[in-house]
Design an enzyme around this catalytic site. Structure first.
Site, short mmCIF file in Angstrom:
data_model
loop_
_atom_site.label_atom_id
_atom_site.label_comp_id
_atom_site.label_asym_id
_atom_site.label_seq_id
_atom_site.Cartn_x
_atom_site.Cartn_y
_atom_site.Cartn_z
N GLN A 1 0.85 -1.20 0.00
CA GLN A 1 0.00 0.00 0.00
C GLN A 1 0.88 1.24 0.00
OE1 GLN A 1 -1.73 0.62 3.76
NE2 GLN A 1 -3.28 2.08 3.10
N GLU B 1 -4.50 9.57 16.86
CA GLU B 1 -5.07 10.92 16.92
C GLU B 1 -6.11 11.13 15.82
OE1 GLU B 1 -1.37 10.69 19.07
OE2 GLU B 1 -1.88 10.15 17.01
N GLU C 1 -8.87 -1.69 6.10
CA GLU C 1 -7.63 -1.87 6.84
C GLU C 1 -7.87 -1.81 8.35
OE1 GLU C 1 -3.15 0.06 6.96
OE2 GLU C 1 -4.85 1.37 6.58
N SER D 1 1.05 6.65 2.67
CA SER D 1 1.71 7.66 3.51
C SER D 1 2.88 8.32 2.78
CB SER D 1 2.22 7.02 4.80
OG SER D 1 1.16 6.48 5.56
N SER E 1 4.70 -1.41 4.34
CA SER E 1 4.90 -2.81 4.70
C SER E 1 4.94 -3.67 3.44
CB SER E 1 3.77 -3.30 5.61
OG SER E 1 3.70 -2.53 6.78
#
Length: 414
Positions: free
Chosen positions: A133, A384, A251, A136, A168
């Site tokens: 994936q 968060e 996910e 980020s 990952s």
């Protein structure tokens, strides 16, 4: 013979109840046994076996016929899995392809074209193609919509440049889910487009990121003039945020709602140590263990309920709450385990640089679990951000004030 009625659908026999009513578990059990009779697990090669299982519609029964399933309720999957497990049948090694099975597959099913489903789902399920994936970015932090990786259209292809991080399985992946910015002149959530990218394509560079555990389970990925055919675009141009959200919801369910027996998962290590080493016990530790054991059991039952809800529809924001709880609980249990073990908990198996295929919480020591659990509150959405999602979408609290909502991405400060 199948129980009651068997309907042939693209090669997959669908077990139904009387007069075409609700599917019967016994019919599925009969299908599996018939399959095993013609594909002996003891003599059939693993890859041949799992390919045949997919083609028989016994991979994920809730998927459509021809795509590894039979269009049945998701709740019946456990019936099939139990029969194969009892026969000690070869598996598709799901631990190697968690992102592919838990995130890529449902995204492709929901937004992919028929051609994409036919091309990607079979090798994904069999494990012939590992997926990762690419979401980020180092410059976007937890604000995924602020990503800067650009995809520029060039006829029937796209040229992609950018950098992704915390990926990952990138070092073993054949393909990746990729979200890019295709229109910088509109607000950040609207100018995104979603692709699948060949991880072996020219211009894709994977570099290891060494973690506190000493290993490099994660990676950073650099994309330099990478060519992606438009045929590998998932969803419409500019629909990337909606497709990404679907991926993330799946996910968070996968990360937060594991299926465990009672006292399974992280709490099992501490409970076993408590029973086997009574000399470590103190009243204070007993109180902590009871609290964590109860919390783990509540989390397990809530996860089971979440999976039952998922069987009736699509994952929603509740998955964010499950993932949030799981991350906090894992870290608390890992810390308790070190405290319980005392000096023995300070031992560590080694800092040799390795490139594992994934996290292994259950085959390692307490020190590894303590260090690795720190990443639980970051991966799959930071705690968060997840608190904001729970507050706004589950509890209905006022949304956080956003000053960038209607500004073009190119005009935002960076």
């Amino acid at each position: 013979m199948l129980d009651n009625t068997a309907l042939e659908n693209n090669g997959a026999a669908v077990a139904t109840g009387p007069a075409g009513g609700p599917p019967k578990p016994d019919g599925l059990r009969a299908q599996v046994r018939e399959f095993l009779a013609s594909h002996d697990p003891a003599t059939t090669g693993r890859m041949e076996f799992v390919r045949a299982r997919f083609d028989a519609g016994l991979a994920w029964v809730h998927y459509p016929a021809g795509l590894g399933g039979q269009g049945l309720p998701r709740t019946l999957q456990k019936v099939v899995d139990a029969e194969f497990a009892a026969a000690d049948a070869p598996t598709n090694r799901p631990e190697r392809n968690g992102i592919g099975l838990g995130m890529a597959a449902p995204t492709i099913l929901a937004y992919g074209s028929d051609e994409q489903k036919g091309r990607w789902l079979r090798p994904l399920w069999t494990g012939e193609e590992i997926w990762c994936q690419l979401f980020s970015e180092p410059g976007a932090g937890s604000d995924l919509a602020n990503l800067a990786t650009r995809a520029v259209r060039d006829g029937d292809r796209w040229i992609v440049n950018g950098q992704k991080v915390w990926t990952s399985s990138a070092h073993i992946a054949a393909r990746a889910l990729l979200v890019t910015r295709t229109d910088p002149d509109v607000p950040k959530h609207k100018g995104l487009t979603y692709f699948s990218v060949n991880m072996k394509a020219p211009g894709v560079e994977v570099r290891p990121l060494r973690q506190a555990t000493g290993e490099a389970e994660f990676n950073e990925v650099f994309l330099t003039d990478v060519v992606i055919p438009d045929a590998d675009r998932i969803g419409e141009v500019g629909q990337g945020w909606a497709v990404s959200t679907a991926t993330l919801m799946n996910e968070r369910v996968a990360l937060g709602a594991f299926t465990f027996p009672r006292e399974g998962g992280m709490i099992g290590f501490s409970a076993r140590t408590w029973r086997e080493q009574p000399e470590l016990r103190t009243p204070g530790l007993h109180e902590q263990l009871l609290r964590l054991w109860a919390a783990a059991e509540v989390s397990r039952l809530a996860g089971e309920r979440l999976r039952q809800q998922l069987a009736a529809g699509q994952p929603g924001p509740e998955g964010s709450g499950a993932k949030l709880v799981a991350a906090r609980l894992n870290q608390e249990i890992a810390g308790f385990e070190l405290e319980l073990l005392g000096a023995a908990g300070l031992l560590y198996s080694g800092w040799t640089m390795r490139r594992p295929e994934g996290a292994d919480f259950y085959g390692r020591d307490a020190g590894y679990r303590f260090l690795r659990s720190k990443g639980n509150s970051i991966e799959g959405g930071t705690s968060e951000i997840l608190r904001n999602i729970v507050a706004e979408r589950v509890l209905g609290l006022p949304a956080e004030i956003r000053l960038d909502k209607d500004k073009a991405w190119k005009d935002l400060p960076r």
